[in-house]
Design a protein around this motif. Structure first.
Motif, mmCIF file in Angstrom:
data_model
loop_
_atom_site.group_PDB
_atom_site.id
_atom_site.type_symbol
_atom_site.label_atom_id
_atom_site.label_comp_id
_atom_site.label_asym_id
_atom_site.label_seq_id
_atom_site.Cartn_x
_atom_site.Cartn_y
_atom_site.Cartn_z
ATOM 1 N N GLY A 136 0.700 -1.146 -0.057
ATOM 2 C CA GLY A 136 0.038 0.147 -0.045
ATOM 3 C C GLY A 136 0.729 1.150 0.023
ATOM 4 N N VAL A 137 1.898 1.202 0.791
ATOM 5 C CA VAL A 137 2.671 2.477 0.752
ATOM 6 C C VAL A 137 3.546 2.834 -0.570
ATOM 7 N N LEU A 138 4.018 1.442 -1.029
ATOM 8 C CA LEU A 138 4.786 1.568 -2.297
ATOM 9 C C LEU A 138 3.807 1.963 -3.502
ATOM 10 N N GLU A 139 2.636 1.568 -3.479
ATOM 11 C CA GLU A 139 1.483 1.845 -4.469
ATOM 12 C C GLU A 139 1.283 3.416 -4.480
ATOM 13 N N ALA A 140 1.043 3.942 -3.156
ATOM 14 C CA ALA A 140 0.875 5.388 -2.969
ATOM 15 C C ALA A 140 2.116 6.230 -3.434
ATOM 16 N N LEU A 141 3.287 5.690 -3.186
ATOM 17 C CA LEU A 141 4.599 6.342 -3.618
ATOM 18 C C LEU A 141 4.508 6.427 -5.100
ATOM 19 N N ILE A 142 4.070 5.251 -5.950
ATOM 20 C CA ILE A 142 4.446 4.928 -7.212
ATOM 21 C C ILE A 142 3.413 5.979 -7.733
ATOM 22 N N PHE A 143 2.206 5.878 -7.228
ATOM 23 C CA PHE A 143 1.096 6.746 -8.034
ATOM 24 C C PHE A 143 0.996 8.150 -7.855
ATOM 25 N N ALA A 144 1.890 8.503 -6.704
ATOM 26 C CA ALA A 144 2.053 9.971 -6.684
ATOM 27 C C ALA A 144 2.746 10.624 -7.640
ATOM 28 N N VAL A 145 3.648 9.974 -8.287
ATOM 29 C CA VAL A 145 4.545 10.426 -9.486
ATOM 30 C C VAL A 145 3.931 10.078 -10.815
ATOM 31 N N VAL A 146 3.426 8.490 -10.872
ATOM 32 C CA VAL A 146 3.137 8.279 -12.313
ATOM 33 C C VAL A 146 1.546 7.995 -12.340
ATOM 34 N N ASP A 147 1.065 8.629 -13.435
ATOM 35 C CA ASP A 147 -0.402 8.519 -13.668
ATOM 36 C C ASP A 147 -0.771 6.967 -14.260
ATOM 37 N N PRO A 148 -1.639 6.389 -13.767
ATOM 38 C CA PRO A 148 -1.851 4.980 -14.183
ATOM 39 C C PRO A 148 -2.285 5.108 -15.532
ATOM 40 N N GLY A 149 -2.864 5.942 -16.076
ATOM 41 C CA GLY A 149 -3.218 6.094 -17.452
ATOM 42 C C GLY A 149 -2.393 6.081 -18.665
ATOM 43 N N ASP A 150 -0.879 6.434 -17.996
ATOM 44 C CA ASP A 150 0.348 6.179 -18.795
ATOM 45 C C ASP A 150 1.019 5.237 -19.071
ATOM 46 N N LEU A 151 0.723 4.265 -18.028
ATOM 47 C CA LEU A 151 1.326 2.796 -17.903
ATOM 48 C C LEU A 151 1.082 2.118 -19.293
ATOM 49 N N TRP A 152 2.035 1.220 -19.685
ATOM 50 C CA TRP A 152 1.827 0.236 -20.709
ATOM 51 C C TRP A 152 0.709 -0.828 -20.387
ATOM 52 N N VAL A 153 0.372 -1.098 -19.141
ATOM 53 C CA VAL A 153 -0.621 -1.997 -18.667
ATOM 54 C C VAL A 153 -1.761 -1.806 -19.091
ATOM 55 N N SER A 154 -2.276 -0.300 -18.937
ATOM 56 C CA SER A 154 -3.824 -0.019 -19.226
ATOM 57 C C SER A 154 -3.703 0.038 -20.609
ATOM 58 N N ASP A 155 -2.788 0.347 -21.650
ATOM 59 C CA ASP A 155 -2.969 0.451 -22.943
ATOM 60 C C ASP A 155 -3.202 -1.127 -23.344
ATOM 61 N N GLN A 156 -2.154 -1.900 -23.074
ATOM 62 C CA GLN A 156 -1.936 -3.462 -23.534
ATOM 63 C C GLN A 156 -3.322 -4.255 -23.003
ATOM 64 N N LEU A 157 -3.608 -4.051 -21.765
ATOM 65 C CA LEU A 157 -4.657 -4.981 -21.244
ATOM 66 C C LEU A 157 -6.025 -4.110 -21.177
ATOM 67 N N GLY A 158 -6.130 -3.094 -21.777
ATOM 68 C CA GLY A 158 -7.438 -2.402 -21.538
ATOM 69 C C GLY A 158 -7.863 -2.099 -20.400
ATOM 70 N N LEU A 159 -6.981 -2.019 -19.233
ATOM 71 C CA LEU A 159 -7.452 -1.690 -17.980
ATOM 72 C C LEU A 159 -8.090 -0.060 -17.757
ATOM 73 N N SER A 160 -8.995 0.067 -17.070
ATOM 74 C CA SER A 160 -9.221 1.500 -16.242
ATOM 75 C C SER A 160 -8.248 1.532 -15.173
ATOM 76 N N ARG A 161 -8.433 3.126 -14.967
ATOM 77 C CA ARG A 161 -7.434 3.321 -13.753
ATOM 78 C C ARG A 161 -7.380 2.597 -12.668
ATOM 79 N N GLN A 162 -8.875 2.039 -12.161
ATOM 80 C CA GLN A 162 -8.995 1.197 -11.138
ATOM 81 C C GLN A 162 -8.188 -0.085 -11.145
ATOM 82 N N GLY A 163 -8.354 -0.647 -12.414
ATOM 83 C CA GLY A 163 -7.804 -1.860 -12.780
ATOM 84 C C GLY A 163 -6.412 -1.856 -12.831
ATOM 85 N N CYS A 164 -5.725 -0.636 -13.114
ATOM 86 C CA CYS A 164 -4.505 -0.652 -13.225
ATOM 87 C C CYS A 164 -4.021 -0.391 -11.577
ATOM 88 N N TYR A 165 -4.575 0.250 -10.820
ATOM 89 C CA TYR A 165 -4.247 0.246 -9.417
ATOM 90 C C TYR A 165 -4.259 -1.005 -8.594
#
Length: 96
Positions: free
Chosen positions: A27-56
């Protein structure tokens, strides 16, 4: 080293020793990562067609898995064999 890990805790208790702290750290690491990175910019959301919540969710589960593996290895390395257990052999220079 006279700790609870040497006393033979049940497997369910050892699992919680590993899983609960790794859950908190994920939980701490996820908060630190997504404080810097937008989940919509990750390749996971594009490749798998995930929403922001799915990426989280996916990133959290991956982080939990990685931290759990590290914590599990630490617990295994911290457990030391008992000298008086029948049938257990230890190395001649096992650190005690």
């Amino acid at each position: 080293m006279d700790s609870q890990l040497d006393k033979g805790l049940p497997p369910s208790r050892l699992a919680m020793v590993v899983l609960w702290p790794s859950f908190m750290m994920a939980g701490v690491l996820e908060a630190l990562i997504f404080a810097v990175v937008d989940p919509g910019d990750l390749w996971v959301s594009d490749q798998l067609g995930l929403s922001r919540q799915g990426c989280y969710t996916l990133v959290f589960l991956l982080l939990w898995l990685l931290v759990s593996i590290a914590a599990g290895i630490s617990v295994l390395l911290a457990r030391m064999p008992e000298d008086n257990e029948p049938g257990r052999r230890s190395a001649p220079h096992w650190p005690r």
